[in-house]
Design a protein around this motif. Structure first.
Motif, PDB file in Angstrom:
ATOM      1  N   LEU A  63       0.840  -1.215   0.000  1.00  0.00           N
ATOM      2  CA  LEU A  63       0.000   0.000   0.000  1.00  0.00           C
ATOM      3  C   LEU A  63       0.868   1.256   0.000  1.00  0.00           C
ATOM      4  O   LEU A  63       0.551   2.240  -0.675  1.00  0.00           O
ATOM      5  N   ILE A  67       0.999   4.244  -2.973  1.00  0.00           N
ATOM      6  CA  ILE A  67       0.859   5.676  -2.681  1.00  0.00           C
ATOM      7  C   ILE A  67       2.096   6.448  -3.155  1.00  0.00           C
ATOM      8  O   ILE A  67       1.977   7.470  -3.834  1.00  0.00           O
ATOM      9  N   SER A  70       2.344   6.408  -7.069  1.00  0.00           N
ATOM     10  CA  SER A  70       1.304   7.246  -7.666  1.00  0.00           C
ATOM     11  C   SER A  70       1.619   8.721  -7.464  1.00  0.00           C
ATOM     12  O   SER A  70       1.457   9.531  -8.376  1.00  0.00           O
ATOM     13  N   ARG A  71       2.095   9.039  -6.279  1.00  0.00           N
ATOM     14  CA  ARG A  71       2.407  10.442  -5.957  1.00  0.00           C
ATOM     15  C   ARG A  71       3.505  10.972  -6.884  1.00  0.00           C
ATOM     16  O   ARG A  71       3.431  12.084  -7.379  1.00  0.00           O
ATOM     17  N   LYS A 161      -2.617   7.388 -16.926  1.00  0.00           N
ATOM     18  CA  LYS A 161      -2.855   8.743 -16.439  1.00  0.00           C
ATOM     19  C   LYS A 161      -3.901   8.709 -15.312  1.00  0.00           C
ATOM     20  O   LYS A 161      -3.819   9.451 -14.349  1.00  0.00           O
ATOM     21  N   ASN A 162      -4.885   7.830 -15.497  1.00  0.00           N
ATOM     22  CA  ASN A 162      -5.918   7.668 -14.483  1.00  0.00           C
ATOM     23  C   ASN A 162      -5.358   6.833 -13.330  1.00  0.00           C
ATOM     24  O   ASN A 162      -5.209   5.619 -13.453  1.00  0.00           O
ATOM     25  N   GLN A 163      -5.042   7.505 -12.228  1.00  0.00           N
ATOM     26  CA  GLN A 163      -4.374   6.822 -11.118  1.00  0.00           C
ATOM     27  C   GLN A 163      -5.276   5.840 -10.378  1.00  0.00           C
ATOM     28  O   GLN A 163      -4.796   5.063  -9.550  1.00  0.00           O
ATOM     29  N   ALA A 164      -6.561   5.859 -10.682  1.00  0.00           N
ATOM     30  CA  ALA A 164      -7.462   4.898 -10.025  1.00  0.00           C
ATOM     31  C   ALA A 164      -7.092   3.466 -10.434  1.00  0.00           C
ATOM     32  O   ALA A 164      -7.234   2.539  -9.636  1.00  0.00           O
ATOM     33  N   PHE A 167      -4.183   2.045  -8.458  1.00  0.00           N
ATOM     34  CA  PHE A 167      -4.655   1.895  -7.080  1.00  0.00           C
ATOM     35  C   PHE A 167      -5.511   0.647  -6.923  1.00  0.00           C
ATOM     36  O   PHE A 167      -5.347  -0.122  -5.985  1.00  0.00           O
ATOM     37  N   PHE A 168      -6.430   0.454  -7.843  1.00  0.00           N
ATOM     38  CA  PHE A 168      -7.311  -0.709  -7.739  1.00  0.00           C
ATOM     39  C   PHE A 168      -6.545  -2.017  -7.938  1.00  0.00           C
ATOM     40  O   PHE A 168      -6.736  -2.967  -7.192  1.00  0.00           O
ATOM     41  N   ALA A 171      -4.429  -2.538  -4.844  1.00  0.00           N
ATOM     42  CA  ALA A 171      -5.220  -2.914  -3.662  1.00  0.00           C
ATOM     43  C   ALA A 171      -5.690  -4.362  -3.771  1.00  0.00           C
ATOM     44  O   ALA A 171      -5.643  -5.112  -2.786  1.00  0.00           O
ATOM     45  N   MET A 172      -6.088  -4.756  -4.966  1.00  0.00           N
ATOM     46  CA  MET A 172      -6.543  -6.152  -5.136  1.00  0.00           C
ATOM     47  C   MET A 172      -5.380  -7.124  -4.982  1.00  0.00           C
ATOM     48  O   MET A 172      -5.518  -8.189  -4.379  1.00  0.00           O
ATOM     49  N   THR A 174      -2.712  -6.620  -3.175  1.00  0.00           N
ATOM     50  CA  THR A 174      -2.379  -6.650  -1.743  1.00  0.00           C
ATOM     51  C   THR A 174      -3.347  -7.564  -0.996  1.00  0.00           C
ATOM     52  O   THR A 174      -2.955  -8.349  -0.131  1.00  0.00           O
ATOM     53  N   PHE A 175      -4.586  -7.450  -1.382  1.00  0.00           N
ATOM     54  CA  PHE A 175      -5.639  -8.271  -0.768  1.00  0.00           C
ATOM     55  C   PHE A 175      -5.350  -9.762  -1.004  1.00  0.00           C
ATOM     56  O   PHE A 175      -5.367 -10.580  -0.067  1.00  0.00           O
TER      57      PHE A 175
END
Lengths: 253, 243
Positions: A63, A67, A70-71, A161-164, A167-168, A171-172, A174-175
């Protein structure tokens, strides 16, 4: 290259990148440390850390990677800076400079958490001396999966470009990686995911724990180091670096 | 006016990757949590409740707050980019409605996720050989989880509105989820905004809600927080100077 690092540093000034990373690290430390109170855990403390911390790392480090990467990449996307950078510098060098800068942040977090773990052990008075060889293995087996996850996230963040999206995906991943640690019946699951290597490379087992007596008669032992997984992961890191760099070089900016 | 704003939000989200993530995300704990339940039935003896703990163990504390953080960041990023705030605030709609529309959109998404989590839970239960699902309890988990989650959504929308970065609000959501775990461990889960979602969904100790004053108190606390963050968000939106 030095000027590119300097450039990265200037871009991240007052952007709180380090602060965000260290705030998450502080939460990591605040979460894991207040628990060692009982006499049994003081007796087992050094080894218990090596048993427990890979799970915490499997949640925190990926995680943190999402971050930080992405930053660092979003700064370029927002101002359409990659196009301008690519005019003045080779794309491979841009990729490398940003990667090294981000990895430096990540490794600072890994090193601080490692150092704090040992310092905390001495502070609360774990019995015996720190098994330094095992702790060096632990450091290695935390750093290399973190590098692999960061490489993956960094390439995604740089390409989308779309940072979502990064992230998704992150996150998946990591899960899945966290869950894979609870399923020792499926060792292939840990080895098939870069996020699962925190578990695949954990090398300490808990024996003798019971619901009634808890840690009273329990002990921790080294259950063997999975060097094959480690070698696979190193190759995966090299492969991801080469592929990621190539993708970035060919990407339409 | 609000209906039109909600429609606009829906249009902005069309073909967005966030929908896909909200569909895929809950599948992971459903599959792996069920596998874990099947292999540990010797210890996990409370059937549906044990299965629920396996499904929600990490989801509630870490991944759902992060997902909500990403979702709220995404909703606000659309406006942060290309100076869109200027366009939004020059539209003939009240600024507070803009905030409210985003909050409702995120809350609908949360509700759909909760329903999807519960559907997967029931399917997983049948797949694991369980029978007679406790429908009422599942509905309670879903409703109160959504209510608690709406508090997280309200905070995250507020944070994302004020921080232009995509990543930082998600980082805050992660830290929030973590703090929620700490507050739950200290038996203060019913008063900390980031604990309320896992508190509402908590199957580990369902009696806790009753001990802390029952569902009525829980609803009042959630409603209070939602109102508080909405008022703050609205006031910031109204007074905001757009650059």
């Amino acid at each position: 290259m030095i000027s590119l690092f300097k450039c990265e540093f200037m871009k991240t000034r007052r952007r709180y990148v380090f602060m965000t990373a260290w705030a998450i690290l502080a939460a990591f430390l605040a979460w894991i440390y207040p628990r060692h109170q009982s006499a049994d855990l003081l007796r087992l403390g050094w080894m218990e850390n090596l048993y427990e911390l890979p799970l915490v790392n499997a949640i925190f480090m990926p995680l943190l990677s999402i971050i930080v990467s992405s930053r660092l990449c979003d700064i370029e996307h927002k101002g359409y800076m990659l196009k301008q950078l690519a005019v003045t510098e080779k794309r491979g060098k841009i990729y490398d400079a940003k990667l090294i800068y981000g990895l430096a942040i990540m490794m600072s977090c890994v090193m601080i958490s490692w150092g704090m773990t040992i310092a905390f052990g001495y502070h609360v008075g774990y019995q015996g001396g720190v098994p330094i060889k095992l702790y060096l293995f632990y450091l290695l087996f935390t750093a290399v999966p973190t590098i692999s996850v960061y490489l993956f996230q960094y390439t995604l963040s740089l390409c989308f470009k779309n940072q979502a999206i990064p992230f998704f995906v992150g996150a998946m991943g990591t899960f899945l990686g966290t869950f894979s640690m609870f399923l020792p019946q499926f060792p292939w699951l840990r080895r098939s995911l870069i996020w699962g290597y925190y578990g695949a490379l954990s090398f300490v087992g808990l024996f003798g724990w019971t619901k009634e007596n808890r840690y009273q008669y329990a002990h921790f032992d080294v259950i063997g180091i999975d060097w094959l997984s480690f070698i696979i992961l190193v190759f995966v890191c090299v492969g991801m670096y080469l592929i990621g760099r190539e993708i970035f070089k060919r990407k339409e900016l | 006016m609000l209906r039109k704003l909600l429609k606009a939000e829906r249009m902005k989200l069309r073909r967005s990757p966030v929908w896909l993530a909200f569909i895929l995300m809950p599948v992971i704990p459903a599959v792996l949590g069920t596998a874990n339940y099947i292999y540990n039935q010797g210890i996990l003896t409370k059937e549906w409740i044990s299965l629920w703990t396996q499904h929600t163990l990490f989801t509630d504390y870490f991944f759902l707050p992060i997902m909500l953080g990403i979702y709220c960041s995404y909703l606000m990023r659309l406006e942060h980019g290309n100076n869109n705030w200027n366009k939004v605030f020059t539209m003939p709609v009240s600024r507070s409605s803009v905030f409210l529309a985003k909050l409702i959109t995120a809350a609908i998404m949360l509700l759909l996720s909760m329903i999807w989590i519960c559907v997967l839970f029931v399917i997983s239960g049948y797949a694991a050989g369980l029978t007679n699902p406790p429908w009422l309890t599942i509905a309670k988990w879903c409703i109160f989880g959504t209510l608690g989650g709406m508090v997280t959504v309200a905070i995250q929308i507020l944070i994302s509105m004020n921080i232009k970065s995509f990543a930082q609000p998600v980082g805050i959501a992660f830290l929030g989820g973590l703090s929620g775990l700490v507050f739950l461990a200290k038996n203060l889960g019913h008063i900390w905004p980031y604990s309320l979602m896992s508190y509402g969904m908590n199957a580990n100790a369902p009696q806790k809600i009753a001990e802390s004053g029952g569902y009525g108190t829980f609803v009042i606390i959630c409603a209070g927080y939602i109102a508080l963050f909405t008022i703050i968000g609205n006031r910031i939106a109204v007074r905001r100077d757009i650059a």
